[in-house]
Motif scaffolding. Structure first.
Motif, PDB file in Angstrom:
ATOM      1  N   LEU A   1       0.860  -1.172   0.000  1.00 53.02           N
ATOM      2  CA  LEU A   1       0.000   0.000   0.000  1.00 53.02           C
ATOM      3  C   LEU A   1       0.897   1.221   0.000  1.00 53.02           C
ATOM      4  O   LEU A   1       1.986   1.206   0.568  1.00 53.02           O
ATOM      5  CB  LEU A   1      -0.885   0.030   1.251  1.00 53.02           C
ATOM      6  CG  LEU A   1      -1.831  -1.151   1.472  1.00 53.02           C
ATOM      7  CD1 LEU A   1      -2.572  -0.984   2.796  1.00 53.02           C
ATOM      8  CD2 LEU A   1      -2.815  -1.288   0.335  1.00 53.02           C
ATOM      9  N   GLY A   2       0.431   2.276  -0.648  1.00 47.44           N
ATOM     10  CA  GLY A   2       1.221   3.507  -0.659  1.00 47.44           C
ATOM     11  C   GLY A   2       0.484   4.621  -1.351  1.00 47.44           C
ATOM     12  O   GLY A   2      -0.492   4.395  -2.073  1.00 47.44           O
ATOM     13  N   ASP A   3       0.977   5.812  -1.143  1.00 47.20           N
ATOM     14  CA  ASP A   3       0.347   7.004  -1.702  1.00 47.20           C
ATOM     15  C   ASP A   3       0.545   7.117  -3.208  1.00 47.20           C
ATOM     16  O   ASP A   3      -0.331   7.575  -3.917  1.00 47.20           O
ATOM     17  CB  ASP A   3       0.913   8.264  -1.029  1.00 47.20           C
ATOM     18  CG  ASP A   3       0.604   8.286   0.461  1.00 47.20           C
ATOM     19  OD1 ASP A   3      -0.395   7.681   0.871  1.00 47.20           O
ATOM     20  OD2 ASP A   3       1.382   8.917   1.200  1.00 47.20           O
ATOM     21  N   ASP A   4       1.714   6.712  -3.695  1.00 44.72           N
ATOM     22  CA  ASP A   4       2.052   6.935  -5.099  1.00 44.72           C
ATOM     23  C   ASP A   4       1.868   5.699  -5.976  1.00 44.72           C
ATOM     24  O   ASP A   4       2.394   5.645  -7.082  1.00 44.72           O
ATOM     25  CB  ASP A   4       3.507   7.408  -5.220  1.00 44.72           C
ATOM     26  CG  ASP A   4       3.702   8.762  -4.551  1.00 44.72           C
ATOM     27  OD1 ASP A   4       2.703   9.477  -4.350  1.00 44.72           O
ATOM     28  OD2 ASP A   4       4.856   9.106  -4.254  1.00 44.72           O
ATOM     29  N   ILE A   5       1.147   4.700  -5.476  1.00 43.18           N
ATOM     30  CA  ILE A   5       0.914   3.499  -6.272  1.00 43.18           C
ATOM     31  C   ILE A   5      -0.579   3.227  -6.362  1.00 43.18           C
ATOM     32  O   ILE A   5      -1.349   3.646  -5.505  1.00 43.18           O
ATOM     33  CB  ILE A   5       1.636   2.265  -5.678  1.00 43.18           C
ATOM     34  CG1 ILE A   5       1.143   1.970  -4.267  1.00 43.18           C
ATOM     35  CG2 ILE A   5       3.140   2.438  -5.707  1.00 43.18           C
ATOM     36  CD1 ILE A   5       1.636   0.663  -3.701  1.00 43.18           C
ATOM     37  N   GLU A   6      -0.952   2.523  -7.407  1.00 41.02           N
ATOM     38  CA  GLU A   6      -2.354   2.142  -7.548  1.00 41.02           C
ATOM     39  C   GLU A   6      -2.642   1.032  -6.538  1.00 41.02           C
ATOM     40  O   GLU A   6      -1.975  -0.002  -6.515  1.00 41.02           O
ATOM     41  CB  GLU A   6      -2.623   1.639  -8.966  1.00 41.02           C
ATOM     42  CG  GLU A   6      -4.089   1.423  -9.235  1.00 41.02           C
ATOM     43  CD  GLU A   6      -4.358   1.078 -10.688  1.00 41.02           C
ATOM     44  OE1 GLU A   6      -5.266   0.286 -10.915  1.00 41.02           O
ATOM     45  OE2 GLU A   6      -3.647   1.603 -11.562  1.00 41.02           O
ATOM     46  N   VAL A   7      -3.625   1.256  -5.684  1.00 38.56           N
ATOM     47  CA  VAL A   7      -3.916   0.337  -4.599  1.00 38.56           C
ATOM     48  C   VAL A   7      -5.219  -0.406  -4.882  1.00 38.56           C
ATOM     49  O   VAL A   7      -6.211   0.199  -5.294  1.00 38.56           O
ATOM     50  CB  VAL A   7      -4.033   1.107  -3.264  1.00 38.56           C
ATOM     51  CG1 VAL A   7      -4.457   0.204  -2.139  1.00 38.56           C
ATOM     52  CG2 VAL A   7      -2.719   1.788  -2.937  1.00 38.56           C
ATOM     53  N   ASP A   8      -5.174  -1.715  -4.664  1.00 40.31           N
ATOM     54  CA  ASP A   8      -6.376  -2.536  -4.760  1.00 40.31           C
ATOM     55  C   ASP A   8      -7.241  -2.210  -3.538  1.00 40.31           C
ATOM     56  O   ASP A   8      -6.843  -2.497  -2.407  1.00 40.31           O
ATOM     57  CB  ASP A   8      -5.974  -4.015  -4.772  1.00 40.31           C
ATOM     58  CG  ASP A   8      -7.166  -4.954  -4.763  1.00 40.31           C
ATOM     59  OD1 ASP A   8      -8.319  -4.493  -4.693  1.00 40.31           O
ATOM     60  OD2 ASP A   8      -6.930  -6.177  -4.832  1.00 40.31           O
ATOM     61  N   PRO A   9      -8.420  -1.615  -3.741  1.00 38.81           N
ATOM     62  CA  PRO A   9      -9.234  -1.206  -2.591  1.00 38.81           C
ATOM     63  C   PRO A   9      -9.682  -2.385  -1.726  1.00 38.81           C
ATOM     64  O   PRO A   9      -9.822  -2.255  -0.514  1.00 38.81           O
ATOM     65  CB  PRO A   9     -10.433  -0.485  -3.219  1.00 38.81           C
ATOM     66  CG  PRO A   9     -10.417  -0.831  -4.665  1.00 38.81           C
ATOM     67  CD  PRO A   9      -9.040  -1.265  -5.013  1.00 38.81           C
ATOM     68  N   VAL A  10      -9.872  -3.542  -2.338  1.00 37.45           N
ATOM     69  CA  VAL A  10     -10.269  -4.735  -1.578  1.00 37.45           C
ATOM     70  C   VAL A  10      -9.123  -5.149  -0.647  1.00 37.45           C
ATOM     71  O   VAL A  10      -9.339  -5.447   0.530  1.00 37.45           O
ATOM     72  CB  VAL A  10     -10.660  -5.896  -2.524  1.00 37.45           C
ATOM     73  CG1 VAL A  10     -10.921  -7.169  -1.748  1.00 37.45           C
ATOM     74  CG2 VAL A  10     -11.875  -5.507  -3.353  1.00 37.45           C
ATOM     75  N   LEU A  11      -7.893  -5.153  -1.191  1.00 36.07           N
ATOM     76  CA  LEU A  11      -6.729  -5.503  -0.378  1.00 36.07           C
ATOM     77  C   LEU A  11      -6.569  -4.502   0.766  1.00 36.07           C
ATOM     78  O   LEU A  11      -6.334  -4.896   1.912  1.00 36.07           O
ATOM     79  CB  LEU A  11      -5.461  -5.528  -1.232  1.00 36.07           C
ATOM     80  CG  LEU A  11      -4.155  -5.766  -0.473  1.00 36.07           C
ATOM     81  CD1 LEU A  11      -4.139  -7.149   0.179  1.00 36.07           C
ATOM     82  CD2 LEU A  11      -2.961  -5.588  -1.403  1.00 36.07           C
ATOM     83  N   ALA A  12      -6.696  -3.232   0.471  1.00 32.89           N
ATOM     84  CA  ALA A  12      -6.542  -2.203   1.501  1.00 32.89           C
ATOM     85  C   ALA A  12      -7.559  -2.408   2.624  1.00 32.89           C
ATOM     86  O   ALA A  12      -7.226  -2.310   3.807  1.00 32.89           O
ATOM     87  CB  ALA A  12      -6.693  -0.814   0.886  1.00 32.89           C
ATOM     88  N   GLU A  13      -8.774  -2.724   2.263  1.00 34.10           N
ATOM     89  CA  GLU A  13      -9.825  -2.955   3.260  1.00 34.10           C
ATOM     90  C   GLU A  13      -9.529  -4.211   4.077  1.00 34.10           C
ATOM     91  O   GLU A  13      -9.686  -4.209   5.303  1.00 34.10           O
ATOM     92  CB  GLU A  13     -11.185  -3.082   2.575  1.00 34.10           C
ATOM     93  CG  GLU A  13     -12.347  -3.167   3.545  1.00 34.10           C
ATOM     94  CD  GLU A  13     -13.689  -3.190   2.829  1.00 34.10           C
ATOM     95  OE1 GLU A  13     -14.576  -3.916   3.311  1.00 34.10           O
ATOM     96  OE2 GLU A  13     -13.839  -2.506   1.805  1.00 34.10           O
ATOM     97  N   CYS A  14      -9.083  -5.266   3.407  1.00 33.27           N
ATOM     98  CA  CYS A  14      -8.751  -6.513   4.116  1.00 33.27           C
ATOM     99  C   CYS A  14      -7.619  -6.285   5.113  1.00 33.27           C
ATOM    100  O   CYS A  14      -7.685  -6.762   6.253  1.00 33.27           O
ATOM    101  CB  CYS A  14      -8.341  -7.611   3.131  1.00 33.27           C
ATOM    102  SG  CYS A  14      -9.700  -8.332   2.204  1.00 33.27           S
TER     103      CYS A  14
END
Length: 148
Positions: free
Chosen positions: A41-54
């Protein structure tokens, strides 16, 4: 507390070691104890919202932050490696490179790069040290990694 045993493939372990070496403050790596995968996860990368939530919901139980290898530890590795060098002239050159303050990592690499064989030895040494360090860091979190 009992050690949790987690089996990883060599590829998964290599990814974990790579993540621990990345000291970027803009990216955080998380280890999934169920799958052995590393997510980021990071500010300058495309983040998978499902992964971030998990990760947010199961942090501590399923996901843990990948411990980072500190620059102090990397510096100690350079010192230990220098002790193994047989060529006294090269050893003194590297010791001089390590004696300065700012730019020490660049000076060390530049000096070691003068000898291709020595550079390869350094990379192998560093990789082995980091693998051992990751295993130890996880054991401190009561996790024993078993590499298949």
């Amino acid at each position: 507390m009992e050690l949790e045993l987690i089996k990883l493939t060599q590829t998964q372990f290599d990814e974990l070691v790579f993540a621990s070496e990345n000291t970027s403050i803009k990216i955080s790596y998380f280890f999934d104890k169920h799958t052995g995968e590393v997510g980021m996860l990071g500010d300058d990368i495309e983040v998978d919202p499902v992964l971030a939530e998990c990760i947010e919901e199961e942090f501590g139980e399923r996901y843990i932050r990948v411990p980072k290898i500190e620059s102090r530890q990397s510096f100690e590795d350079m010192e230990k490696f220098t002790e193994t060098i047989q060529d006294q002239k090269m050893k003194r050159s590297i010791e001089r490179a390590l004696s300065g303050g700012k730019g020490v990592f660049r000076r060390f690499k530049d000096t070691v790069s003068d000898d291709r064989e020595l550079l390869e030895q350094w990379y192998k040494f560093k990789e082995q040290m980091n693998k051992e360090r990751v295993l130890k860091m996880f054991e401190e979190e009561f996790i024993k990694l078993i590499i298949k």
